[in-house]
Design a protein around this motif. Structure first.
Motif, short mmCIF file in Angstrom:
data_model
loop_
_atom_site.label_atom_id
_atom_site.label_comp_id
_atom_site.label_asym_id
_atom_site.label_seq_id
_atom_site.Cartn_x
_atom_site.Cartn_y
_atom_site.Cartn_z
N ASP A 112 -0.76 11.66 5.77
CA ASP A 112 -1.39 10.10 5.42
C ASP A 112 -3.10 10.38 6.47
OD1 ASP A 112 -0.99 9.38 8.44
OD2 ASP A 112 0.13 8.69 8.34
N LYS A 113 -3.68 8.47 6.21
CA LYS A 113 -5.24 8.99 7.29
C LYS A 113 -5.11 9.39 8.37
CE LYS A 113 -4.35 3.75 8.21
NZ LYS A 113 -4.78 2.93 7.40
N ASN A 114 -4.03 9.39 9.04
CA ASN A 114 -3.72 10.12 10.45
C ASN A 114 -3.13 11.59 10.15
OD1 ASN A 114 -4.82 7.38 11.28
ND2 ASN A 114 -2.38 6.29 11.01
N LEU A 165 0.57 5.59 -0.24
CA LEU A 165 0.21 6.96 -0.01
C LEU A 165 -0.28 7.17 -2.05
CD1 LEU A 165 -1.55 8.82 1.82
CD2 LEU A 165 0.98 10.37 1.82
N ARG A 217 2.30 16.45 1.62
CA ARG A 217 0.79 15.33 1.92
C ARG A 217 1.02 14.57 3.31
NH1 ARG A 217 1.66 11.74 -3.45
NH2 ARG A 217 3.86 11.80 -3.10
N TYR A 263 1.15 -1.27 -0.21
CA TYR A 263 -0.14 -0.07 -0.12
C TYR A 263 1.31 1.60 -0.21
CZ TYR A 263 -2.84 3.97 1.79
OH TYR A 263 -3.20 5.07 2.27
#
Length: 288
Positions: A180-182, A13, A178, A11
């Motif tokens: 991440d999801k956190n 980003l 950028r 995975y």
């Protein structure tokens, strides 16, 4: 004996959905498929609970006769839905890219002109590092050799196959801020990168079309096109790694037949001898 290698996914980003759809008929977000690997815990499966690393550790002659080191190469498919980080690799990592994108895309590769460390530090602080870099429009079939110390990044909407020395060391300089999801930014490696970069202007060379796409001291990459039947020989000097880009057919030895379809990867050990590709196939062949 020849081996069909199964991919391993990461995975990322910046990754897209192409790899998941190719291999799994799903819609997962993957940036990379490691299609030939003996790297740490990313060991290419070859069926029945075994991996490429298992057969390598049992007999290192599968690389070439008399081989003593670690497994030398790592091959990936990369699907960049967004720009990768601006990065650089140390002397331990030489790589190349062969573009598979079906739509226009771009790369960042080397400096437009000679620069120095102070100027690049200033550009980084101002978020303007990409203005110092060559922006290259690429199309399907283009190939590039990326030497250690060359600042670079894969641009958005780029799909490619990457062949490299088996080292995944990457120093990130800039990641477009950028998170991440956190909500966290990825780690940067500014000091290591600045100590590694070649600050000279890079004159871009797109490798011409032909059977030899990339030739380096560490690997040679060929374009292999078959329309009917073609016999190849894996001798004592090197294994063969074959990745199908398009088409269907079979690969045959005296004892085996394996079906080929888009993005099948086959490992042919050193000194396997003659084998045949039958069908209509466009593929990438990698040797030492």
């Amino acid at each position: 004996m020849i081996y069909e290698l199964s991919p391993l996914f990461t995975y990322n980003l910046w990754g897209g959905r192409k790899l998941s759809k190719i291999y799994q008929n799903k819609n997962n977000q993957y940036g990379e498929a490691w299609i030939m690997s003996c790297f740490k815990d990313m060991n290419s499966p070859i069926g029945k609970g075994k991996t490429l690393k298992d057969i390598f550790l049992k007999n290192k002659n599968i690389v070439k006769q008399g081989y003593k080191g670690n497994f030398p190469l790592l091959i990936k498919l990369i699907d960049a839905e967004d720009d990768l980080s601006i990065q650089v690799h140390p002397d331990s990592k030489t790589e190349c890219w062969h573009i598979l994108s079906s739509k226009p895309s771009k790369l960042y590769l080397g400096f437009k002109k000679d620069v120095n460390r102070k100027k690049i530090e200033k550009s980084l602080n101002e978020g303007k590092i990409t203005k110092e870099l060559n922006h290259i429009d690429v199309k399907k079939g283009d190939s590039f050799l990326i030497k250690p110390g060359t600042i670079h990044a894969i641009g958005k909407h780029t799909f490619l196959i990457e062949i490299q020395k088996s080292d995944d060391t990457t120093y990130r300089l800039y990641d477009f801020d950028r998170v991440d999801k956190n909500g966290k930014k990825r780690e940067l490696h500014i000091k290591q990168a600045l100590n590694t970069i070649n600050y000279k202007k890079l004159n871009i060379v797109k490798k011409k079309t032909g059977s030899v796409l990339i030739k380096s001291p560490f690997f040679t990459v060929y374009s292999l096109k078959v329309n009917g039947s073609k016999t190849l020989i894996a001798d004592k000097k090197s294994f063969h790694s074959l990745t199908v880009l398009s088409g269907h057919g079979t690969i045959k030895t005296n004892k085996q037949t394996i079906k080929l379809k888009p993005f099948t990867t086959i490992f042919v050990p050193s000194d396997e001898g003659k084998y045949s590709i039958i069908g209509k196939i466009d593929a990438i062949l990698t040797t030492l």
